[in-house]
Design an enzyme around this catalytic site. Structure first.
Site, PDB file in Angstrom:
ATOM      1  N   ARG A  21      44.214  38.408  19.178  1.00 15.00           N
ATOM      2  CA  ARG A  21      45.426  38.683  19.962  1.00 15.00           C
ATOM      3  C   ARG A  21      46.552  37.728  19.596  1.00 15.00           C
ATOM      4  O   ARG A  21      46.377  36.516  19.637  1.00 15.00           O
ATOM      5  CB  ARG A  21      45.132  38.557  21.457  1.00 15.00           C
ATOM      6  N   SER A 136      30.364  52.954  39.781  1.00 11.86           N
ATOM      7  CA  SER A 136      31.618  52.544  39.155  1.00 11.86           C
ATOM      8  C   SER A 136      31.986  53.518  38.036  1.00 11.86           C
ATOM      9  O   SER A 136      31.148  53.846  37.192  1.00 11.86           O
ATOM     10  CB  SER A 136      31.405  51.119  38.606  1.00 11.86           C
ATOM     11  N   SER A 188      45.110  53.300  33.039  1.00 10.18           N
ATOM     12  CA  SER A 188      46.303  52.757  32.390  1.00 10.18           C
ATOM     13  C   SER A 188      46.357  52.989  30.893  1.00 10.18           C
ATOM     14  O   SER A 188      47.429  52.951  30.315  1.00 10.18           O
ATOM     15  CB  SER A 188      46.407  51.268  32.676  1.00 10.18           C
ATOM     16  N   HIS A 216      48.360  51.205  38.906  1.00  8.47           N
ATOM     17  CA  HIS A 216      49.369  51.859  38.051  1.00  8.47           C
ATOM     18  C   HIS A 216      50.086  52.989  38.763  1.00  8.47           C
ATOM     19  O   HIS A 216      50.759  53.793  38.122  1.00  8.47           O
ATOM     20  CB  HIS A 216      48.730  52.346  36.749  1.00  8.47           C
ATOM     21  N   LYS A 247      53.394  45.147  38.802  1.00  7.05           N
ATOM     22  CA  LYS A 247      53.782  46.209  37.874  1.00  7.05           C
ATOM     23  C   LYS A 247      55.036  46.914  38.419  1.00  7.05           C
ATOM     24  O   LYS A 247      56.111  46.346  38.321  1.00  7.05           O
ATOM     25  CB  LYS A 247      52.584  47.090  37.579  1.00  7.05           C
ATOM     26  N   THR A 276      42.106  29.065  47.156  1.00  6.42           N
ATOM     27  CA  THR A 276      43.198  28.966  46.189  1.00  6.42           C
ATOM     28  C   THR A 276      44.526  28.975  46.935  1.00  6.42           C
ATOM     29  O   THR A 276      44.647  29.591  48.002  1.00  6.42           O
ATOM     30  CB  THR A 276      43.110  30.124  45.157  1.00  6.42           C
ATOM     31  N   THR A 277      45.497  28.284  46.387  1.00  7.92           N
ATOM     32  CA  THR A 277      46.818  28.206  47.018  1.00  7.92           C
ATOM     33  C   THR A 277      47.465  29.588  47.050  1.00  7.92           C
ATOM     34  O   THR A 277      47.357  30.346  46.089  1.00  7.92           O
ATOM     35  CB  THR A 277      47.696  27.215  46.229  1.00  7.92           C
ATOM     36  N   THR A 362      39.890  46.725  24.650  1.00  3.04           N
ATOM     37  CA  THR A 362      40.685  47.366  25.710  1.00  3.04           C
ATOM     38  C   THR A 362      40.514  48.882  25.655  1.00  3.04           C
ATOM     39  O   THR A 362      40.474  49.566  26.667  1.00  3.04           O
ATOM     40  CB  THR A 362      42.173  46.966  25.566  1.00  3.04           C
TER      41      THR A 362
HETATM   42  C1  PLP Z   1      46.789  45.219  35.567  1.00  9.58           C
HETATM   43  C2  PLP Z   1      45.623  45.768  36.308  1.00  9.58           C
HETATM   44  C3  PLP Z   1      44.998  45.035  37.323  1.00  9.58           C
HETATM   45  C4  PLP Z   1      45.349  43.606  37.581  1.00  9.58           C
HETATM   46  O1  PLP Z   1      46.570  43.458  38.214  1.00  9.58           O
HETATM   47  P1  PLP Z   1      47.360  42.094  38.028  1.00  9.58           P
HETATM   48  O2  PLP Z   1      48.272  42.046  39.194  1.00  9.58           O
HETATM   49  O3  PLP Z   1      48.068  42.177  36.708  1.00  9.58           O
HETATM   50  O4  PLP Z   1      46.354  40.989  38.018  1.00  9.58           O
HETATM   51  C5  PLP Z   1      44.025  45.639  38.086  1.00  9.58           C
HETATM   52  N1  PLP Z   1      43.632  46.911  37.845  1.00  9.58           N
HETATM   53  C6  PLP Z   1      44.167  47.625  36.840  1.00  9.58           C
HETATM   54  C7  PLP Z   1      43.699  49.016  36.614  1.00  9.58           C
HETATM   55  C8  PLP Z   1      45.160  47.077  36.032  1.00  9.58           C
HETATM   56  O5  PLP Z   1      45.657  47.763  35.008  1.00  9.58           O
END
Ligand code: PLP
Length: 403
Positions: A21, A136, A188, A216, A247, A276-277, A362
Site C-alpha cells: 500500500r 455473517s 462498499s 455506506h 463518510k 478510550t477517550t 480488499t
Molecule cells: C468504512 C467502513 C467501516 C468503518 O467506518 P469508519 O468510521 O471509517 O471506521 C465500517 N463498515 C464498513 C462497511 C465500512 O466500509
C-alpha cells in the site's frame, strides 16, 4: 532472531504480489471540493479526487464548519476523558439523541470510529449471550469480522445476500439458542444492496437478532438520510443499526442505534467503548450539524444519485467494464493488481486524477478495480474529462477493448 530481516521479508512479499500500500499525500482544498493538492518529492499539484468517501462533500459544508468552530471556541480541543470519566460532553449527548431519532430507535451510542462501533458491538453482544452463534454475510467488512472473532462465539458464513442459505443454516440450530445475524446494506466495493426485508424475515422466523451496517448508506438514502432501511421502511425490523459519521456525514466517529437495553449493555460491557477517550466536542458538534442538515435537505442526495448514474452511463458507452452496482459506487474492473496500480499512477501523473487502486485482500484476486465515487460536486464537465482520461489509460494498458 534477526527481527528486521523478518519484517523486511513480510513487506517484500506484499511488494512482490503487487499489493503493497502506497498512501497518496494530499491536502483537500476547502471551498474547492473535490480538488486537492497532491504532494510528491518533486512537486505540488492540484488533482481531482475521485475516490473520497466524503460522498456528499459534507466535510466542507458551512453548517458543519460553523458548528465545529463554535464548539472549539466554547469548549476547547479535546474531550478530556473517557465517557465515564469526565468525557461526556453535552455535544455527545445531543448527537446520540439525534442518531436515535434518525433511526427511530430508543437510543444510540457513539464510538470513536465506525470500525470500533462494529468491533465493540458485535464482540459484546455475541460474547454476553450464552452459547451465541453468529451468522455473517461472506462479504462483511473487516471490522465486523474482527468483532465476531473477538467474541469467540461460534460463527457461520452465509453466501452473500442469500436469505435462503441463511435460513438453511439457521434451521440447523436449536430454536432456543441465541443467534445474531450480521450484514451490510450497501456493500462498499461492489455497490450492491442487501435484500434487507428477506434477511430480516428469515432471521425473525428463526428467532435471531439482526445487526445491519449502514455505513455506506447513512446520509445518502431514505427521506431523512436514515439509510436503505429507512428508504425501504424497514428500520423497525432491525435490532441494531450501525453507521459512521466519517463518510456521508463528512466528519468522524461511529455509532449504533438500538433499544435501550442493548445500548446499555454495550455501554456497560464493551471494552473499546469504555477504555478510550471520547471524540473531541468539536467533532461531535460537526457531526450533529451534519446529521441535522441531511435530515432536512435531500438536494445533495438527489444530485449525488444523478451524477453516479450519469458516470455509469457514460462509462458504459466506452467499453470500460462497469461492475453491476445498484448504488452510488462505480467500480470499474481491471482484473490484475499490477495494471490496476499502474492505471492509478498514470491517471495521477498524466491527468491529475486521483483514484486509489483496490487490490487483494480488499477484493478477491482477479477482481482488482478502480472504485470511483462521484459526488454532487463532480460536475458533468469533470465526468467527461474523467471518462476521456480513462479511455486513454485503458488503451495504453490494454485493459479492455475501448470504443
Ligand atoms: C468504512 C467502513 C467501516 C468503518 O467506518 P469508519 O468510521 O471509517 O471506521 C465500517 N463498515 C464498513 C462497511 C465500512 O466500509
Amino acid at each position: 532472531m534477526n527481527y528486521n530481516k523478518y519484517f523486511n521479508g513480510a513487506l517484500n512479499s506484499l511488494k512482490n504480489e503487487g499489493r503493497y500500500r502506497v498512501f497518496n499525500d494530499i491536502k483537500r482544498t476547502l471551498g474547492n471540493f473535490p480538488k486537492a493538492i497532491h504532494y510528491s518529492n518533486s512537486e505540488e499539484k492540484e488533482v481531482s479526487v475521485w475516490c473520497s468517501n466524503d460522498y456528499l462533500g459534507m466535510g466542507q459544508n458551512k453548517n458543519v464548519l460553523t458548528a465545529m468552530h463554535e464548539a472549539i471556541d466554547s469548549s476547547g480541543a479535546g474531550s478530556g476523558g473517557t465517557r465515564n470519566i469526565s468525557g461526556t460532553s453535552h455535544y455527545h449527548v445531543l448527537l446520540e439523541k439525534e442518531l436515535a431519532d434518525l433511526h427511530n430507535k430508543e437510543g444510540a451510542l457513539l464510538f470513536t470510529s465506525g470500525y470500533i462501533s462494529n468491533e465493540a458491538s458485535l464482540s459484546t453482544i455475541a460474547s454476553i449471550l450464552p452459547d451465541c452463534v453468529v451468522l455473517s454475510d461472506e462479504l462483511n467488512h473487516a471490522s465486523m469480522i474482527q468483532g465476531i472473532k473477538n467474541s469467540k462465539a461460534e460463527r457461520f458464513i452465509f453466501n452473500h445476500n442469500d436469505p435462503e442459505h441463511l435460513d438453511k443454516i439457521l434451521k440447523t440450530f436449536h430454536p432456543d439458542r441465541p443467534k445474531l445475524v450480521a450484514f451490510e446494506s450497501v456493500y462498499s466495493m461492489d455497490g450492491d444492496i442487501a435484500p434487507i426485508k428477506e434477511l430480516c424475515e428469515v432471521s425473525k422466523a428463526n428467532n435471531a437478532l439482526t445487526y445491519l451496517d449502514e455505513v455506506h448508506a447513512v446520509g445518502m438514502y431514505g427521506p431523512r438520510g436514515g439509510g436503505i432501511a429507512e428508504r425501504e421502511g424497514l428500520m423497525d425490523e432491525l435490532d441494531i443499526i450501525e453507521g459512521t459519521l466519517a463518510k456521508a456525514y463528512g466528519t468522524m466517529g461511529g455509532y449504533i442505534a438500538s433499544n435501550k437495553n442493548i445500548i446499555d449493555v454495550i455501554r456497560s460491557f464493551a471494552s473499546s467503548f469504555i477504555f478510550t477517550t471520547s471524540l473531541p466536542p468539536a467533532i461531535a458538534a460537526g457531526a450533529l450539524a451534519s446529521v441535522k442538515y441531511l435530515k432536512k435537505s435531500s438536494l445533495e442526495r438527489n444530485i449525488h444519485q444523478a451524477r453516479a448514474k450519469s458516470l455509469k452511463e457514460k462509462l458504459k458507452q466506452t467499453g470500460i467494464v462497469v461492475m453491476p452496482s445498484e448504488s452510488h459506487i462505480v467500480p470499474i474492473l481491471v482484473g490484475d493488481p499490477t495494471r490496476c496500480k499502474k492505471a492509478s499512477d498514470i491517471l495521477l501523473s498524466d491527468f491529475s486524477i486521483y483514484i486509489q487502486p483496490i487490490n487483494y485482500p480488499t477484493v478477491p484476486k482477479g477482481k482488482e478495480r478502480l472504485r470511483i465515487t462521484p459526488s454532487p460536486l463532480h460536475d458533468e464537465k469533470m465526468i467527461d474529462y474523467l471518462v476521456e482520461s480513462l479511455k486513454k489509460v485503458w488503451r495504453e494498458l490494454n485493459i479492455s477493448p475501448i470504443s
